[in-house]
Scaffold this motif. Structure first.
Motif, PDB file in Angstrom:
ATOM      1  N   ARG A  27      39.586 -29.120 -30.841  1.00  0.00           N
ATOM      2  CA  ARG A  27      40.813 -28.480 -31.305  1.00  0.00           C
ATOM      3  C   ARG A  27      40.585 -27.040 -31.735  1.00  0.00           C
ATOM      4  N   ARG A  28      39.396 -26.501 -31.516  1.00  0.00           N
ATOM      5  CA  ARG A  28      39.122 -25.155 -32.023  1.00  0.00           C
ATOM      6  C   ARG A  28      39.996 -24.105 -31.347  1.00  0.00           C
ATOM      7  N   VAL A  29      40.304 -24.268 -30.041  1.00  0.00           N
ATOM      8  CA  VAL A  29      41.180 -23.295 -29.385  1.00  0.00           C
ATOM      9  C   VAL A  29      42.552 -23.297 -30.048  1.00  0.00           C
ATOM     10  N   THR A  30      43.080 -24.487 -30.298  1.00  0.00           N
ATOM     11  CA  THR A  30      44.389 -24.598 -30.950  1.00  0.00           C
ATOM     12  C   THR A  30      44.373 -23.993 -32.338  1.00  0.00           C
ATOM     13  N   MET A  31      43.378 -24.367 -33.148  1.00  0.00           N
ATOM     14  CA  MET A  31      43.354 -23.910 -34.539  1.00  0.00           C
ATOM     15  C   MET A  31      43.100 -22.412 -34.646  1.00  0.00           C
ATOM     16  N   LEU A  32      42.252 -21.866 -33.779  1.00  0.00           N
ATOM     17  CA  LEU A  32      42.015 -20.425 -33.822  1.00  0.00           C
ATOM     18  C   LEU A  32      43.257 -19.658 -33.377  1.00  0.00           C
ATOM     19  N   ASN A  33      43.987 -20.191 -32.395  1.00  0.00           N
ATOM     20  CA  ASN A  33      45.236 -19.535 -32.010  1.00  0.00           C
ATOM     21  C   ASN A  33      46.255 -19.596 -33.140  1.00  0.00           C
ATOM     22  N   LEU A  34      46.314 -20.726 -33.852  1.00  0.00           N
ATOM     23  CA  LEU A  34      47.244 -20.829 -34.974  1.00  0.00           C
ATOM     24  C   LEU A  34      46.834 -19.900 -36.114  1.00  0.00           C
ATOM     25  N   LEU A  35      45.533 -19.828 -36.398  1.00  0.00           N
ATOM     26  CA  LEU A  35      45.064 -18.948 -37.471  1.00  0.00           C
ATOM     27  C   LEU A  35      45.399 -17.497 -37.163  1.00  0.00           C
ATOM     28  N   ASN A  36      45.100 -17.071 -35.948  1.00  0.00           N
ATOM     29  CA  ASN A  36      45.399 -15.689 -35.587  1.00  0.00           C
ATOM     30  C   ASN A  36      46.882 -15.483 -35.340  1.00  0.00           C
ATOM     31  N   GLY A  37      47.607 -16.579 -35.042  1.00  0.00           N
ATOM     32  CA  GLY A  37      49.059 -16.481 -35.014  1.00  0.00           C
ATOM     33  C   GLY A  37      49.623 -16.184 -36.393  1.00  0.00           C
ATOM     34  N   ALA A  38      48.986 -16.742 -37.431  1.00  0.00           N
ATOM     35  CA  ALA A  38      49.395 -16.413 -38.802  1.00  0.00           C
ATOM     36  C   ALA A  38      49.166 -14.930 -39.090  1.00  0.00           C
TER      37      ALA A  38
END
Length: 410
Positions: free
Chosen positions: A156-167
């Motif tokens: 899930r690292r791709v998803t979570m990193l996209n969400l983090l940088n989406g923030a």
């Protein structure tokens, strides 16, 4: 007397005996909708990234006003250099994970002090150290949290990193809007200095480590020789170096480009917010629209799309729409590059690999801002998007080189 019962081995398999079961990993143990320490720390990381994005984008939008008040110069370069120095020291120094986690408090403090100096600086000699100090805090916090998210979450690292940088992108949307609404850009940085300390008690736990990577599909990486590791990391560093010249450059120079075309400073700041909005929305939509696309393809496709769109920004009427479309195309590039490299090198070296990419990004944002500044000073507004397009061509070549020289476990 009856015959005694034979042992279990003679009558069939032994009865099942209840055995203690190991507790599930933290990211599974956390029940949905409940306020656990892990969920609270991760939520604080998202809030902190919103504030960091707000400050970074606000600085770019406030640059025309700051240049009028304090004189010429590129404050974005000063901000990025401060971030670069912190990332280099923390990312490549021999620090324990606990020391890196504990450093987030002082880093947040440095960011707060820098914002206060920007808000109240009486002259240029005071403003520049304040910008550098804010950049140093930003760089260290970005390294700590990106490393924690790249190290954890497994597949899930791709998803979570996209969400983090989406923030981060969501905060970057608010920055230009706040600058446009405020009478003085310093007010925005003053409010940020007040808001940052609210996340201190919990974002330190997030930086100490996101949920560990419990995915069994990826074997523990075997240490590789330094020369071989450098050959793997160098293409990624080149990729993020060039990419930063586009994302950071547009965020910093779109307002200047639009004002040279005759747009008012307030409207230019709003259009810059539109770019950050598209960037944030794109990152939030990546897990929904492309959950199974390998990160390498996301990187190459995003850069190619942005490069094809950028020349159209030379036409004044379409400029804001083009920049917004470029934001959507660029959205998955940096988070996917972080996840891509983590998949190639393994989570055991996430701190150093993330530091490599963020350092390259900071240097690229500072160095590649110089040709954009030359284009802005040339007196030809169309030179700015064409410069971005040229940088985009180099970024596409770097992404293709990375795909060719690495073999990620997508």
């Amino acid at each position: 007397m009856g015959r005694p019962n034979p042992p279990p081995s003679e009558t069939g398999p032994a009865p099942l005996i209840a055995r203690p079961v190991d507790p599930p990993p933290p990211h599974i143990r956390a029940a949905p909708g409940r306020f656990t320490r892990e969920n609270t720390a991760i939520a604080a990381a998202f809030v902190l990234f919103v504030l960091l994005g707000c400050a970074t984008a606000a600085l770019g939008s406030a640059m025309p006003a700051l240049r009028r008040e304090y004189g010429g110069g590129n404050l974005v370069i000063v901000y990025n250099l401060g971030a670069f120095l912190t990332i280099a020291v923390l990312g490549f120094g021999r620090w324990s994970e606990r020391a890196r986690a504990l450093s987030t408090g002082p880093l947040a403090g440095a960011f707060v002090v820098g914002c206060l100096v920007i808000a109240w600086a009486p002259d240029r000699l005071t403003l520049i150290p304040g910008v550098a100090l804010a950049g140093a805090g930003y760089g260290g916090l970005a390294l700590a949290l990106n490393s924690a998210f790249a190290r954890g979450f497994g597949e899930r690292r791709v998803t979570m990193l996209n969400l983090l940088n989406g923030a981060f992108g969501a905060g970057a949307v608010c920055g230009p809007i706040a600058v446009a609404m405020a009478d003085d850009p310093g007010t925005v940085f003053l409010l940020l200095a007040v808001a940052i300390p609210l996340t201190w008690p919990v974002h330190t736990r997030a930086a100490a480590g996101a949920p560990a990577d419990h995915t069994p599909a990826e074997p523990v990486p075997v240490p590789v020789p330094v020369r071989q590791r450098a050959g793997t990391w160098a293409p990624f560093a080149l990729l993020t170096f060039v990419y930063a010249g586009i994302e950071t450059g547009i965020g910093a120079w779109e307002s200047t480009h639009l004002t040279e075309l005759g747009t008012g400073s307030g409207a230019a700041a709003v259009f810059t917010a539109l770019f950050w909005t598209s960037l944030a929305l794109g990152r939030l939509l990546v897990p929904v629209l492309a959950p199974d696309v390998p990160p390498g393809r996301l990187v190459v496709g995003g850069l190619a799309g942005a490069t094809l769109l950028l020349p159209f920004a030379a036409f004044g009427a379409a400029t804001p729409v083009v920049y917004a479309s470029v934001g959507v195309a660029l959205a998955p590039v940096l988070p996917s590059a972080l996840a891509w490299m983590a998949a190639v090198t393994g989570p055991a070296v996430a701190d150093r690999s993330t530091a490599t990419l963020l350092t390259a990004s900071m240097i690229g944002g500072a160095c590649l801002s110089l040709p954009v500044q030359l284009a802005a000073d040339s007196g030809h507004p169309a030179a700015i998007p064409w410069t971005f397009a040229a940088i985009g061509c180099v970024a596409c070549a770097a992404a293709l080189l990375t795909m060719r020289t690495t073999r990620p476990r997508d």
